[in-house]
Design a protein around this motif. Structure first.
Motif, PDB file in Angstrom:
ATOM      1  N   SER A   1       0.814  -9.955 -22.682  1.00 32.33           N
ATOM      2  CA  SER A   1       2.242  -9.911 -22.369  1.00 32.33           C
ATOM      3  C   SER A   1       2.499  -8.777 -21.401  1.00 32.33           C
ATOM      4  O   SER A   1       1.851  -7.733 -21.468  1.00 32.33           O
ATOM      5  CB  SER A   1       3.073  -9.695 -23.638  1.00 32.33           C
ATOM      6  OG  SER A   1       4.445  -9.534 -23.301  1.00 32.33           O
TER       7      SER A   1
ATOM      8  N   ILE B   1       5.538  -7.546 -21.294  1.00 35.71           N
ATOM      9  CA  ILE B   1       6.673  -6.876 -21.924  1.00 35.71           C
ATOM     10  C   ILE B   1       6.138  -5.977 -23.032  1.00 35.71           C
ATOM     11  O   ILE B   1       5.456  -6.435 -23.956  1.00 35.71           O
ATOM     12  CB  ILE B   1       7.683  -7.899 -22.472  1.00 35.71           C
ATOM     13  CG1 ILE B   1       8.287  -8.694 -21.302  1.00 35.71           C
ATOM     14  CG2 ILE B   1       8.778  -7.204 -23.284  1.00 35.71           C
ATOM     15  CD1 ILE B   1       9.270  -9.776 -21.716  1.00 35.71           C
TER      16      ILE B   1
ATOM     17  N   THR C   1       6.474  -6.798 -26.863  1.00 40.98           N
ATOM     18  CA  THR C   1       5.684  -7.952 -27.283  1.00 40.98           C
ATOM     19  C   THR C   1       4.212  -7.606 -27.351  1.00 40.98           C
ATOM     20  O   THR C   1       3.513  -7.969 -28.311  1.00 40.98           O
ATOM     21  CB  THR C   1       5.896  -9.129 -26.324  1.00 40.98           C
ATOM     22  OG1 THR C   1       7.287  -9.420 -26.231  1.00 40.98           O
ATOM     23  CG2 THR C   1       5.157 -10.369 -26.804  1.00 40.98           C
TER      24      THR C   1
ATOM     25  N   ASN D   1       5.094 -15.276 -26.826  1.00 38.80           N
ATOM     26  CA  ASN D   1       4.937 -14.825 -25.437  1.00 38.80           C
ATOM     27  C   ASN D   1       5.021 -15.982 -24.448  1.00 38.80           C
ATOM     28  O   ASN D   1       4.491 -15.904 -23.340  1.00 38.80           O
ATOM     29  CB  ASN D   1       3.635 -14.045 -25.250  1.00 38.80           C
ATOM     30  CG  ASN D   1       2.387 -14.874 -25.541  1.00 38.80           C
ATOM     31  OD1 ASN D   1       2.476 -15.963 -26.106  1.00 38.80           O
ATOM     32  ND2 ASN D   1       1.221 -14.346 -25.181  1.00 38.80           N
ATOM     33  N   THR D   2       5.737 -17.051 -24.864  1.00 34.82           N
ATOM     34  CA  THR D   2       5.913 -18.222 -23.989  1.00 34.82           C
ATOM     35  C   THR D   2       7.366 -18.439 -23.584  1.00 34.82           C
ATOM     36  O   THR D   2       7.669 -19.445 -22.943  1.00 34.82           O
ATOM     37  CB  THR D   2       5.407 -19.502 -24.681  1.00 34.82           C
ATOM     38  OG1 THR D   2       6.284 -19.835 -25.776  1.00 34.82           O
ATOM     39  CG2 THR D   2       3.988 -19.337 -25.203  1.00 34.82           C
ATOM     40  N   THR D   3       8.265 -17.534 -23.931  1.00 33.45           N
ATOM     41  CA  THR D   3       9.666 -17.696 -23.555  1.00 33.45           C
ATOM     42  C   THR D   3       9.824 -17.540 -22.044  1.00 33.45           C
ATOM     43  O   THR D   3       8.955 -16.953 -21.378  1.00 33.45           O
ATOM     44  CB  THR D   3      10.543 -16.635 -24.254  1.00 33.45           C
ATOM     45  OG1 THR D   3      10.189 -15.337 -23.753  1.00 33.45           O
ATOM     46  CG2 THR D   3      10.369 -16.680 -25.766  1.00 33.45           C
TER      47      THR D   3
ATOM     48  N   GLU E   1      11.629 -15.501 -20.376  1.00 30.31           N
ATOM     49  CA  GLU E   1      11.589 -14.077 -20.046  1.00 30.31           C
ATOM     50  C   GLU E   1      10.149 -13.564 -20.030  1.00 30.31           C
ATOM     51  O   GLU E   1       9.744 -12.815 -19.118  1.00 30.31           O
ATOM     52  CB  GLU E   1      12.408 -13.278 -21.067  1.00 30.31           C
ATOM     53  CG  GLU E   1      12.389 -11.776 -20.818  1.00 30.31           C
ATOM     54  CD  GLU E   1      13.042 -10.984 -21.939  1.00 30.31           C
ATOM     55  OE1 GLU E   1      13.380  -9.814 -21.687  1.00 30.31           O
ATOM     56  OE2 GLU E   1      13.187 -11.519 -23.052  1.00 30.31           O
ATOM     57  N   GLU E   2       9.369 -13.963 -21.029  1.00 30.64           N
ATOM     58  CA  GLU E   2       7.976 -13.536 -21.111  1.00 30.64           C
ATOM     59  C   GLU E   2       7.167 -14.061 -19.931  1.00 30.64           C
ATOM     60  O   GLU E   2       6.414 -13.313 -19.294  1.00 30.64           O
ATOM     61  CB  GLU E   2       7.354 -14.035 -22.421  1.00 30.64           C
ATOM     62  CG  GLU E   2       7.800 -13.296 -23.658  1.00 30.64           C
ATOM     63  CD  GLU E   2       7.106 -11.949 -23.809  1.00 30.64           C
ATOM     64  OE1 GLU E   2       6.071 -11.711 -23.157  1.00 30.64           O
ATOM     65  OE2 GLU E   2       7.613 -11.126 -24.588  1.00 30.64           O
TER      66      GLU E   2
ATOM     67  N   TRP F   1       5.287 -11.956 -17.031  1.00 32.30           N
ATOM     68  CA  TRP F   1       3.833 -12.100 -16.926  1.00 32.30           C
ATOM     69  C   TRP F   1       3.413 -12.548 -15.525  1.00 32.30           C
ATOM     70  O   TRP F   1       2.462 -12.015 -14.952  1.00 32.30           O
ATOM     71  CB  TRP F   1       3.361 -13.092 -17.994  1.00 32.30           C
ATOM     72  CG  TRP F   1       1.900 -13.406 -17.974  1.00 32.30           C
ATOM     73  CD1 TRP F   1       0.882 -12.612 -18.431  1.00 32.30           C
ATOM     74  CD2 TRP F   1       1.293 -14.607 -17.492  1.00 32.30           C
ATOM     75  NE1 TRP F   1      -0.328 -13.251 -18.256  1.00 32.30           N
ATOM     76  CE2 TRP F   1      -0.101 -14.480 -17.692  1.00 32.30           C
ATOM     77  CE3 TRP F   1       1.788 -15.776 -16.933  1.00 32.30           C
ATOM     78  CZ2 TRP F   1      -1.006 -15.479 -17.335  1.00 32.30           C
ATOM     79  CZ3 TRP F   1       0.897 -16.779 -16.572  1.00 32.30           C
ATOM     80  CH2 TRP F   1      -0.480 -16.627 -16.776  1.00 32.30           C
TER      81      TRP F   1
END
Length: 254
Positions: free
Chosen positions: A142, A144, A147, A193-195, A197-198, A202
Motif C-alpha cells: 500500500s 497509504i 494501511t 487495499n483495493t479501494t 483511494e488505495e 499505489w
C-alpha cells in the motif's frame, strides 16, 4: 510454513518458475522487519535471531547445486527468501557475491532473485548488492501509511512508506514491485487495499519508481490471520491495466 534448512527446494514458484530457495535466517522461527498479517511463514516469533554464516550458506548451496548438476537438473532461479527479510543478514552483500559465483559455476542459466520488503534500503551495501541481482523484487502492499501499517506491521520505528518508495527509486527503474491485494479485518480494523483511494495512491507510487516490472497477486495459502479475503483474478486484471497503460510489464498471478 517455515523453511527448515538453508537451501529449500527446488519448488514451483507462481511467479518465478522452478526456484531453489536460500534462507539466510532462523530455521525454526520467523523473525522479520515486517510482521505481515498474510505471511505464509506465520507471525513473528519472540526468539533470539540466528543467521547462518557465509561459509555455511556457501557449503549448503554448493552441495545442492553439485547434486543437481550431476543429475542434469535445471532451475530457473535461485531465490533469497526464507523465514524473514533476507537483507537483514549481517553479511548479505558478501553472500550475494558468493552465490553469483556459485551460480555462474554450476547453473549459469539460472537467475538470482531476492524477495525483499524494502526495509533495509537505507543501507548502502544492501542497495549495491541488490543492484547485482537479476530480479530485485521489492514489496509495496500500500502507498497509504495507515494501511501499510495494518497489513505489514513494520517492526522498525523509522520505517515509512515514503522512505521505502524513495529507496526503490535508487535502482534506476530496474527493480520489481510486488503487491499483495486483499480484504478483511485485523483486530477490529478494516483491511482493504483495493479501494479507489488505495489504487490511485499505489499507481502514483509505481509511477515514481517506474520499475521494470510489477507483480500483482492475492492470498493463495493459509494465513496466520483468518479474517482475510482473497481478491479474485478478474479484479486483479482491472488493477493491472492501470500499470500496463504506463508501459510497465505487469504480471498477475491467481
Amino acid at each position: 510454513m517455515l523453511f527448515r534448512e538453508i537451501i529449500v527446494g527446488p519448488i514451483k514458484s507462481r511467479r518465478l518458475g522452478c526456484s531453489l530457495g536460500v534462507n539466510l535466517l532462523h530455521q525454526e522461527a520467523k523473525i522479520c522487519t515486517f510482521d505481515c498479517i498474510y505471511c505464509e511463514c506465520g507471525l513473528n516469533f519472540k526468539a533470539e535471531s540466528h543467521q547462518p554464516t557465509p561459509q555455511e550458506v556457501h557449503d549448503a548451496l554448493e552441495k545442492r547445486l553439485k547434486e543437481m548438476q550431476a543429475k542434469g537438473e535445471e532451475i530457473d532461479v535461485i531465490t533469497f527468501a526464507g523465514n524473514g527479510e533476507p537483507t537483514t543478514h549481517a553479511h548479505f552483500a558478501e553472500i550475494v557475491d558468493d552465490c553469483i559465483a556459485l551460480r555462474d559455476k554450476y547453473m549459469p542459466n539460472a537467475k538470482l532473485s531476492v524477495l525483499s520488503n524494502a526495509t533495509m534500503l537505507w543501507k548502502k551495501d544492501v542497495v549495491e548488492a541488490l543492484k547485482k541481482i537479476d530480479n530485485n523484487i521489492l514489496k509495496l502492499d500500500s502507498a497509504i501509511e495507515s494501511t501499510a501499517r495494518i497489513i505489514n506491521q513494520p517492526q522498525q520505528s523509522f520505517y515509512t512508506v515514503a522512505k521505502a518508495i524513495e529507496g526503490m527509486m535508487q535502482f534506476d527503474h530496474k527493480c520489481v514491485i510486488q503487491t499483495m491485494f486483499l480484504r478483511g479485518s485485523f483486530k477490529g480494523l478494516k483491511v482493504d487495499n483495493t479501494t479507489p483511494e488505495e489504487i490511485d495512491a499505489w499507481v502514483e507510487a509505481v509511477k515514481k519508481v517506474m520499475p521494470r516490472q510489477v507483480q500483482l497477486y492475492s492470498i493463495d495459502r493459509k494465513t496466520p490471520v483468518d479474517t482475510l479475503v482473497k481478491v479474485e483474478g478478474g479484479e486483479l486484471e482491472v488493477i493491472a491495466r492501470r500499470i500496463k497503460d504506463l508501459g510497465i510489464e505487469t504480471i498477475v498471478t491467481y
